[in-house]
Scaffold this active site. Structure first.
Site, short mmCIF file in Angstrom:
data_model
loop_
_atom_site.label_atom_id
_atom_site.label_comp_id
_atom_site.label_asym_id
_atom_site.label_seq_id
_atom_site.Cartn_x
_atom_site.Cartn_y
_atom_site.Cartn_z
N HIS A 1 15.00 118.47 75.80
CA HIS A 1 14.74 119.47 74.76
C HIS A 1 15.57 120.72 75.06
O HIS A 1 15.56 121.21 76.20
CB HIS A 1 13.28 119.93 74.79
CG HIS A 1 12.27 118.88 74.45
ND1 HIS A 1 11.70 118.76 73.19
CD2 HIS A 1 11.69 117.91 75.20
CE1 HIS A 1 10.82 117.77 73.19
NE2 HIS A 1 10.80 117.23 74.41
N HIS B 1 14.83 112.19 76.78
CA HIS B 1 15.43 113.21 75.90
C HIS B 1 15.27 114.58 76.55
O HIS B 1 14.24 114.88 77.14
CB HIS B 1 14.79 113.20 74.50
CG HIS B 1 13.29 113.16 74.52
ND1 HIS B 1 12.58 111.99 74.76
CD2 HIS B 1 12.37 114.13 74.35
CE1 HIS B 1 11.30 112.25 74.73
NE2 HIS B 1 11.13 113.55 74.49
N GLN C 1 5.07 112.77 77.39
CA GLN C 1 6.27 112.19 76.77
C GLN C 1 5.82 111.27 75.65
O GLN C 1 5.24 110.22 75.88
CB GLN C 1 7.08 111.41 77.82
CG GLN C 1 8.39 110.85 77.26
CD GLN C 1 9.23 110.13 78.31
OE1 GLN C 1 8.80 109.93 79.45
NE2 GLN C 1 10.42 109.73 77.92
N THR C 2 6.08 111.70 74.42
CA THR C 2 5.59 110.92 73.27
C THR C 2 6.60 109.87 72.83
O THR C 2 6.23 108.93 72.14
CB THR C 2 5.24 111.85 72.09
OG1 THR C 2 6.41 112.62 71.75
CG2 THR C 2 4.11 112.79 72.42
N VAL C 3 7.87 110.06 73.17
CA VAL C 3 8.89 109.04 72.86
C VAL C 3 9.47 108.56 74.20
O VAL C 3 10.12 109.33 74.91
CB VAL C 3 10.02 109.61 71.97
CG1 VAL C 3 11.04 108.52 71.67
CG2 VAL C 3 9.45 110.18 70.67
P1 AMP Z 1 8.25 114.61 73.91
O1 AMP Z 1 6.88 114.98 73.47
O2 AMP Z 1 8.80 115.40 75.03
O3 AMP Z 1 8.35 113.10 74.14
O4 AMP Z 1 9.20 114.93 72.68
C1 AMP Z 1 9.45 114.03 71.65
C2 AMP Z 1 10.02 114.85 70.53
O5 AMP Z 1 10.62 113.98 69.59
C3 AMP Z 1 8.98 115.68 69.77
O6 AMP Z 1 9.31 117.05 69.90
C4 AMP Z 1 9.09 115.17 68.33
O7 AMP Z 1 8.98 116.22 67.40
C5 AMP Z 1 10.47 114.54 68.31
N1 AMP Z 1 10.65 113.44 67.39
C6 AMP Z 1 9.87 112.34 67.26
N2 AMP Z 1 10.39 111.51 66.32
C7 AMP Z 1 11.53 112.10 65.87
C8 AMP Z 1 12.52 111.76 64.91
N3 AMP Z 1 12.45 110.62 64.22
N4 AMP Z 1 13.55 112.61 64.70
C9 AMP Z 1 13.64 113.76 65.40
N5 AMP Z 1 12.74 114.14 66.32
C10 AMP Z 1 11.70 113.33 66.55
#
Ligand code: AMP
Ligand code: ZN
Length: 140
Positions: A100, A98, A92-94
Site C-alpha cells: 500500500h 501488495h 490481509q484481505t487479499v
Molecule cells: P489488505 O487489507 O492489506 O489485504 O488490502 C487489500 C486492499 O485491496 C484493500 O485496501 C482493498 O480496498 C483493495 N482491493 C480489493 N479488491 C480490489 C480491486 N478489485 N481493485 C482494487 N483494489 C482492491
C-alpha cells in the site's frame, strides 16, 4: 497465476482496475476503497501470498516500484508524504502480496493508524524480546 485470485486477474487483465503503471514484474493500480484518494497498490505480477514468499529477484522490482509510487503521489497529488504498508496474513484481505502507498498530508487524521501502543513491563521484558528476536534473525 492463481485462478481464484483477484490480483492475479488484475495483473492478467482479466478484470478491470485503474492501472497507473505496469512493467514486466509489477502492476500498480488504485485501491478500490482508498484510505485517501490516490491510495495505490503495487503487486508482483506472479502470485506470492506474503512478503516472506517473494523470491529475492523480485524484491527490488516490487520495492523500487513502491518507491516510485511514493514519489508519484507527491508529484501528482500534492501529497506532503506517504504511508507505506504491507499486511502479511493478519489483516490481509487479499492473499496476493501488495504494497500500500497512501498519500499523506499533515493533519489528515491518520495519526492513530498504529494505536494503541503498549509498553514493555520492565527492562527484563524488553530484553527478552531483544534476545528472542536476535536468535531468530541469526537462524534465518
Ligand atoms: P489488505 O487489507 O492489506 O489485504 O488490502 C487489500 C486492499 O485491496 C484493500 O485496501 C482493498 O480496498 C483493495 N482491493 C480489493 N479488491 C480490489 C480491486 N478489485 N481493485 C482494487 N483494489 C482492491
Ligand atoms: Zn494472485
Amino acid at each position: 497465476m492463481k485462478s481464484d485470485c483477484i490480483f492475479c486477474k488484475i495483473a492478467n487483465g482479466d478484470i478491470k482496475a485503474d492501472v497507473v503503471e505496469e512493467d514486466e514484474d509489477t502492476v500498480t493500480f488504485l485501491d478500490a476503497s482508498p484510505v485517501f484518494p490516490g491510495h495505490l497498490l503495487i503487486v508482483p505480477r506472479r502470485h506470492f501470498e506474503t512478503l516472506a514468499d517473494l523470491p529475492d529477484n523480485l524484491l527490488a522490482p516490487v520495492f523500487l516500484q513502491a518507491r516510485r509510487a511514493t514519489q508519484a503521489v507527491v508529484a501528482a497529488l500534492g501529497a506532503e508524504g506517504s504511508f507505506m504498508a504491507v499486511n502479511n496474513k493478519i489483516s490481509q484481505t487479499v492473499p496476493h502480496l501488495h504494497v500500500h502507498v497512501i498519500p499523506r498530508r499533515k493533519g489528515d487524521g491518520l495519526k492513530g493508524f498504529f494505536w494503541p501502543r503498549r509498553s514493555y513491563t520492565d527492562d527484563a521484558h524488553r530484553q527478552d524480546f531483544v534476545s528472542r528476536l536476535k536468535e531468530a534473525f541469526e537462524k534465518l
